[in-house]
Design an enzyme around this catalytic site. Sequence first.
Site, PDB file in Angstrom:
ATOM      1  N   ASN A 139      42.869  42.805  34.864  1.00 22.19           N
ATOM      2  CA  ASN A 139      42.389  41.687  34.054  1.00 22.19           C
ATOM      3  C   ASN A 139      40.900  41.509  34.301  1.00 22.19           C
ATOM      4  O   ASN A 139      40.498  40.930  35.307  1.00 22.19           O
ATOM      5  CB  ASN A 139      43.173  40.413  34.429  1.00 22.19           C
ATOM      6  CG  ASN A 139      42.685  39.202  33.670  1.00 22.19           C
ATOM      7  OD1 ASN A 139      41.922  39.321  32.706  1.00 22.19           O
ATOM      8  ND2 ASN A 139      43.132  38.026  34.082  1.00 22.19           N
ATOM      9  N   GLY A 172      41.204  34.468  42.633  1.00 22.82           N
ATOM     10  CA  GLY A 172      39.756  34.519  42.824  1.00 22.82           C
ATOM     11  C   GLY A 172      39.268  33.845  44.101  1.00 22.82           C
ATOM     12  O   GLY A 172      38.075  33.555  44.229  1.00 22.82           O
ATOM     13  N   GLU A 187      43.733  30.210  33.965  1.00 19.73           N
ATOM     14  CA  GLU A 187      42.377  29.868  33.491  1.00 19.73           C
ATOM     15  C   GLU A 187      42.422  29.356  32.054  1.00 19.73           C
ATOM     16  O   GLU A 187      41.628  28.495  31.670  1.00 19.73           O
ATOM     17  CB  GLU A 187      41.449  31.089  33.640  1.00 19.73           C
ATOM     18  CG  GLU A 187      41.064  31.298  35.097  1.00 19.73           C
ATOM     19  CD  GLU A 187      40.794  32.744  35.494  1.00 19.73           C
ATOM     20  OE1 GLU A 187      40.584  33.596  34.609  1.00 19.73           O
ATOM     21  OE2 GLU A 187      40.809  33.028  36.714  1.00 19.73           O
ATOM     22  N   SER A 235      44.088  37.420  44.221  1.00 23.24           N
ATOM     23  CA  SER A 235      43.368  38.052  45.335  1.00 23.24           C
ATOM     24  C   SER A 235      44.048  39.312  45.861  1.00 23.24           C
ATOM     25  O   SER A 235      44.044  39.581  47.063  1.00 23.24           O
ATOM     26  CB  SER A 235      43.133  37.053  46.468  1.00 23.24           C
ATOM     27  OG  SER A 235      42.305  36.001  46.017  1.00 23.24           O
ATOM     28  N   HIS A 273      47.879  32.318  31.229  1.00 22.55           N
ATOM     29  CA  HIS A 273      47.049  32.483  32.431  1.00 22.55           C
ATOM     30  C   HIS A 273      46.495  31.121  32.851  1.00 22.55           C
ATOM     31  O   HIS A 273      46.116  30.304  32.017  1.00 22.55           O
ATOM     32  CB  HIS A 273      45.914  33.475  32.161  1.00 22.55           C
ATOM     33  CG  HIS A 273      45.226  33.901  33.411  1.00 22.55           C
ATOM     34  ND1 HIS A 273      44.322  33.094  34.065  1.00 22.55           N
ATOM     35  CD2 HIS A 273      45.355  35.022  34.161  1.00 22.55           C
ATOM     36  CE1 HIS A 273      43.901  33.720  35.157  1.00 22.55           C
ATOM     37  NE2 HIS A 273      44.514  34.893  35.241  1.00 22.55           N
ATOM     38  N   LYS A 303      38.837  39.735  32.671  1.00 25.98           N
ATOM     39  CA  LYS A 303      38.355  38.382  32.326  1.00 25.98           C
ATOM     40  C   LYS A 303      37.069  38.485  31.492  1.00 25.98           C
ATOM     41  O   LYS A 303      36.897  39.448  30.749  1.00 25.98           O
ATOM     42  CB  LYS A 303      38.172  37.541  33.591  1.00 25.98           C
ATOM     43  CG  LYS A 303      39.428  37.571  34.470  1.00 25.98           C
ATOM     44  CD  LYS A 303      39.418  36.599  35.607  1.00 25.98           C
ATOM     45  CE  LYS A 303      40.710  36.770  36.411  1.00 25.98           C
ATOM     46  NZ  LYS A 303      40.873  35.772  37.447  1.00 25.98           N
ATOM     47  N   GLU A 336      51.313  34.032  39.643  1.00 26.45           N
ATOM     48  CA  GLU A 336      49.936  33.925  40.127  1.00 26.45           C
ATOM     49  C   GLU A 336      49.674  32.507  40.632  1.00 26.45           C
ATOM     50  O   GLU A 336      49.286  31.632  39.855  1.00 26.45           O
ATOM     51  CB  GLU A 336      48.954  34.239  38.994  1.00 26.45           C
ATOM     52  CG  GLU A 336      49.127  35.620  38.389  1.00 26.45           C
ATOM     53  CD  GLU A 336      47.866  36.060  37.665  1.00 26.45           C
ATOM     54  OE1 GLU A 336      47.242  37.020  38.130  1.00 26.45           O
ATOM     55  OE2 GLU A 336      47.486  35.437  36.667  1.00 26.45           O
TER      56      GLU A 336
HETATM   57  P1  PGA Z   1      42.015  37.832  41.090  1.00 21.41           P
HETATM   58  O1  PGA Z   1      42.561  37.378  39.633  1.00 21.41           O
HETATM   59  O2  PGA Z   1      42.631  39.161  41.393  1.00 21.41           O
HETATM   60  O3  PGA Z   1      40.525  37.904  40.929  1.00 21.41           O
HETATM   61  O4  PGA Z   1      42.448  36.790  42.050  1.00 21.41           O
HETATM   62  C1  PGA Z   1      43.879  37.641  39.247  1.00 21.41           C
HETATM   63  C2  PGA Z   1      44.144  37.084  37.870  1.00 21.41           C
HETATM   64  O5  PGA Z   1      43.582  36.036  37.526  1.00 21.41           O
HETATM   65  O6  PGA Z   1      44.911  37.659  37.096  1.00 21.41           O
END
Ligand code: PGA
Length: 245
Positions: free
Chosen positions: A9, A168, A92, A208, A90, A11, A162
């Site tokens: 992903n 993140g 976000e 992460s 997601h 983003k 998640e």
């Molecule tokens: P990350 O994001 O690996 O940077 O924690 C995962 C995601 O949002 O799918």
Amino acid sequence: MRKKFLGANWKMNLAYQKSKDLYTELSSLSPPSSELVIFPSTLFLSEFASLNGLPLGAQDVHFETYGAFTGSVSPLQLKSISCEYVLIGHSERRQYFNENNVLVNLKLKCAIQSGLKVIFCCGEPYENRKSSTHLSFVLAQIKAAFNEINETDLKNCIIAYEPIWAIGTGLNASQVEIEEMHGFIRESFSNSYGTDAADGLRIIYGGSCNQDNASAIFSYKDVDGGLVGAASLDFESFQKIITAL
Ligand code: PGA
């Protein structure tokens, strides 16, 4: 036997040339035995699809097939450029674009009816983890999202657990936390769709995940792969995660 799945992903990261170089580089690796899907910016999907490299997914989609929705991208438009997957729900999108469970359900239904495969994302905020209400929080997300989704539709879905506090932050969930939640999610689907459907359902972990912890995480019970953000933006680091799968 469930086929392992790994999603990158990206983003809203990487400009055109960097995205294209990384996509081309990853596509040139010998084909993995597991399923590897790249989720770049929607802007680049059409061109990347014409390169015949790794399968592609979008990071978001509208809840109607077509219409007067300025600025949006429809599931049928994605389908028409050979985009296979889409991320829905997601955290976000939920946090910064006010997407609630009702909207997530509309998107999920429309995406599946349009022939896309869905990665449904769920996960609790830190407060729910702290107050031990993480299971009920995620169950409510699942119940709402899968309203009016039948067993055939479910075959086109993957669940991504998640935890929001792990995305993140560099702080991945522990083995105990991941196995508890993945087992709980599978059991919830078993209760609604039966054991066969639940046994075939892929549940992946995101938050992460990196080259140092991937191999351990992928070996945990009920973990069928991962959804990787930051660590998928660099070829060497993501290559190590692919190898860990
Ligand atoms: P990350 O994001 O690996 O940077 O924690 C995962 C995601 O949002 O799918």
